[in-house]
Design a protein around this motif. Structure first.
Motif, mmCIF file in Angstrom:
data_model
loop_
_atom_site.group_PDB
_atom_site.id
_atom_site.type_symbol
_atom_site.label_atom_id
_atom_site.label_comp_id
_atom_site.label_asym_id
_atom_site.label_seq_id
_atom_site.Cartn_x
_atom_site.Cartn_y
_atom_site.Cartn_z
ATOM 1 N N PHE A 1 -14.495 -28.667 14.268
ATOM 2 C CA PHE A 1 -15.602 -29.531 14.667
ATOM 3 C C PHE A 1 -15.675 -29.619 16.197
ATOM 4 O O PHE A 1 -16.748 -29.498 16.797
ATOM 5 N N LEU A 2 -14.529 -29.811 16.826
ATOM 6 C CA LEU A 2 -14.525 -29.987 18.283
ATOM 7 C C LEU A 2 -14.920 -28.701 19.005
ATOM 8 O O LEU A 2 -15.603 -28.743 20.031
ATOM 9 N N ARG A 3 -14.507 -27.576 18.438
ATOM 10 C CA ARG A 3 -14.935 -26.304 19.033
ATOM 11 C C ARG A 3 -16.460 -26.178 18.943
ATOM 12 O O ARG A 3 -17.127 -25.789 19.882
ATOM 13 N N GLY A 4 -16.998 -26.562 17.776
ATOM 14 C CA GLY A 4 -18.459 -26.528 17.591
ATOM 15 C C GLY A 4 -19.156 -27.468 18.561
ATOM 16 O O GLY A 4 -20.195 -27.132 19.148
ATOM 17 N N LEU A 5 -18.563 -28.644 18.749
ATOM 18 C CA LEU A 5 -19.164 -29.642 19.649
ATOM 19 C C LEU A 5 -19.202 -29.098 21.084
ATOM 20 O O LEU A 5 -20.202 -29.248 21.787
ATOM 21 N N ARG A 6 -18.135 -28.463 21.479
ATOM 22 C CA ARG A 6 -18.094 -27.868 22.830
ATOM 23 C C ARG A 6 -19.166 -26.795 22.972
ATOM 24 O O ARG A 6 -19.785 -26.649 24.021
ATOM 25 N N SER A 7 -19.359 -26.042 21.886
ATOM 26 C CA SER A 7 -20.304 -24.917 21.980
ATOM 27 C C SER A 7 -21.743 -25.417 22.157
ATOM 28 O O SER A 7 -22.604 -24.669 22.605
ATOM 29 N N LEU A 8 -22.017 -26.688 21.824
ATOM 30 C CA LEU A 8 -23.371 -27.227 22.060
ATOM 31 C C LEU A 8 -23.634 -27.395 23.553
ATOM 32 O O LEU A 8 -24.778 -27.514 23.992
ATOM 33 N N ASN A 9 -22.550 -27.482 24.318
ATOM 34 C CA ASN A 9 -22.671 -27.569 25.775
ATOM 35 C C ASN A 9 -23.550 -28.756 26.197
ATOM 36 O O ASN A 9 -24.412 -28.615 27.068
ATOM 37 N N PHE A 10 -23.350 -29.865 25.531
ATOM 38 C CA PHE A 10 -24.202 -31.037 25.785
ATOM 39 C C PHE A 10 -23.357 -32.302 25.975
ATOM 40 O O PHE A 10 -23.476 -32.968 26.991
ATOM 41 N N PHE A 11 -22.495 -32.603 24.999
ATOM 42 C CA PHE A 11 -21.707 -33.832 25.079
ATOM 43 C C PHE A 11 -20.523 -33.628 26.030
ATOM 44 O O PHE A 11 -19.774 -32.664 25.887
#
Ligand code: SF4
Length: 372
Positions: free
Chosen positions: A98-108
């Protein structure tokens, strides 16, 4: 300044009176309705400086739905000046994937984690999903995924919580701080809200709360501890490493206008407060035209809000801001605040009325005594 409300949770915590529902039903339709509301309404500024996804539990959405929301926001606003984008998350969702995915959004660029306690007994007493081990793992995962601005929530006055348990929570937080795993701390005292599971349990005598002296001692210990570890208190419940205060929340407290999206979300344009109805089915059915209510703030309401939020911060009431916004209130303030200055609860400087540390403990009562 944009707030997005995600009202879904794994299940209901026993103390929770926030607008949130357990389960995933309607999550996809809700996200589509949110996108429609984003397209229909406008934030006060086109170049957005802060965004906050709160809940509920925004991390429950999963990466694909979060991506849908972020893409919709990006299509509507300029984020080149973005200072802070926070997502609230619960430990059980913060897996490596999940955290890898969150980073990949490059937003939060900031995560606020609802840990509440590192002690399993505390967590069981309020029906949280996670345990202390998962809380530590979530922080480690966030660190390894590259999140450098991480806040945690802790709660005081939990059923069965002793001053020693609270001290161990702070010891644990201190170790995490030294390890660079967190930068910010929000600490709230448990409040018993009508209609919650906890309120019923208390009425039935099935749980016992620590007494007032214990909770006051917990808060005093917290303030001393924060000072010793180099965290600055900047609001009654909020503490940060230097330079890492929440920009978004600090702007709320300065009454900066914001757009609130989602069922139950509030918005403020400087003179009106609007709130979407807390009803997911009605929100989804409205397809962007969210059912809502609105009120125009009277000058007294605006003054009372200003006083309340300012006195909960360590900056206090800024005199030049006070005279610019409410020039008619100068004599009222100087008369009503005088007893608090005499009792050492407020310190008057050339620029501001600042709550002392004992004043912060009574901020709401002091503010109420200044209300019009
Ligand atoms: S995670 Fe937060 S919003 Fe959800 S039920 Fe628990 S306290 Fe309420």
């Amino acid at each position: 300044m944009i707030y997005v409300h995600i009202p879904f949770c794994h299940h209901k915590c026993s103390y929770c009176a926030f607008f949130s529902v357990a389960g995933r039903r309607e999550m996809d339709a809700y996200v589509e309705a949110l996108c429609a509301e984003m397209r229909r309404r406008r934030a006060p500024e086109r170049s957005v400086r802060t965004v906050y996804f709160g809940g509920g539990t925004p991390s429950r959405l999963g990466i694909a739905l979060l991506q849908r929301l972020v893409e919709q926001l990006r299509a509507l606003y300029d984020f080149s000046q973005l200072q802070e984008a926070t997502i609230e998350a619960n430990p059980e969702d913060l897996t490596t994937d999940f955290l890898r995915g969150l980073r990949s959004l490059n937003f939060f660029n900031r995560i606020s984690i609802g840990i509440q306690s590192f002690a399993d007994a505390d967590l069981r007493a309020i029906n949280r999903v996670h345990n202390g081990g998962q809380a530590l793992e979530a922080l480690q995962n966030a660190h390894e995924a590259g999140f450098t601005n991480v806040s945690i929530d802790l709660m005081m006055g939990l059923p069965g919580q002793s001053i020693d348990t609270w001290r161990r929570n702070l010891d644990c937080t201190g170790a995490l701080l030294r390890g660079g795993l967190l930068t910010h701390l929000s600490c709230y005292e448990l409040s018993i809200e009508p209609g919650t599971i906890l309120e019923r349990q208390l009425r039935q005598g099935r749980v016992e709360l620590p007494d007032e002296e214990t909770v006051a001692a917990e808060y005093e210990l917290l303030m001393r501890w924060c000072h010793d570890v180099g965290m600055e208190q900047y609001e009654v419940s909020n503490f940060a490493l230097p330079g890492l205060r929440s920009v978004h929340n600090s702007r709320y407290w300065r009454r900066v206008p914001y757009l609130g999206l989602g069922a139950g979300a509030h918005s403020f344009d400087g003179s009106h407060r609007r709130w979407n109805l807390a009803d997911i089915a009605a929100y989804v059915a409205a397809a962007g035209d969210a059912p809502h209510e609105q009120e125009t703030l009277s000058r007294e309401d605006a003054f009372n809000e200003f006083v309340m939020t300012a006195l909960r911060t360590t900056a206090g009431i800024d005199k030049s801001e006070l005279s610019a916004l409410f020039p008619w209130a100068a004599s009222h303030i100087s008369a009503t605040i005088a007893p608090h200055i005499a009792h050492g609860l407020i310190v008057e400087t050339d620029e501001a009325y600042v709550p002392s540390s004992s004043g912060l403990l009574q901020a709401d009562a002091i503010a109420a005594s200044l209300f019009l």
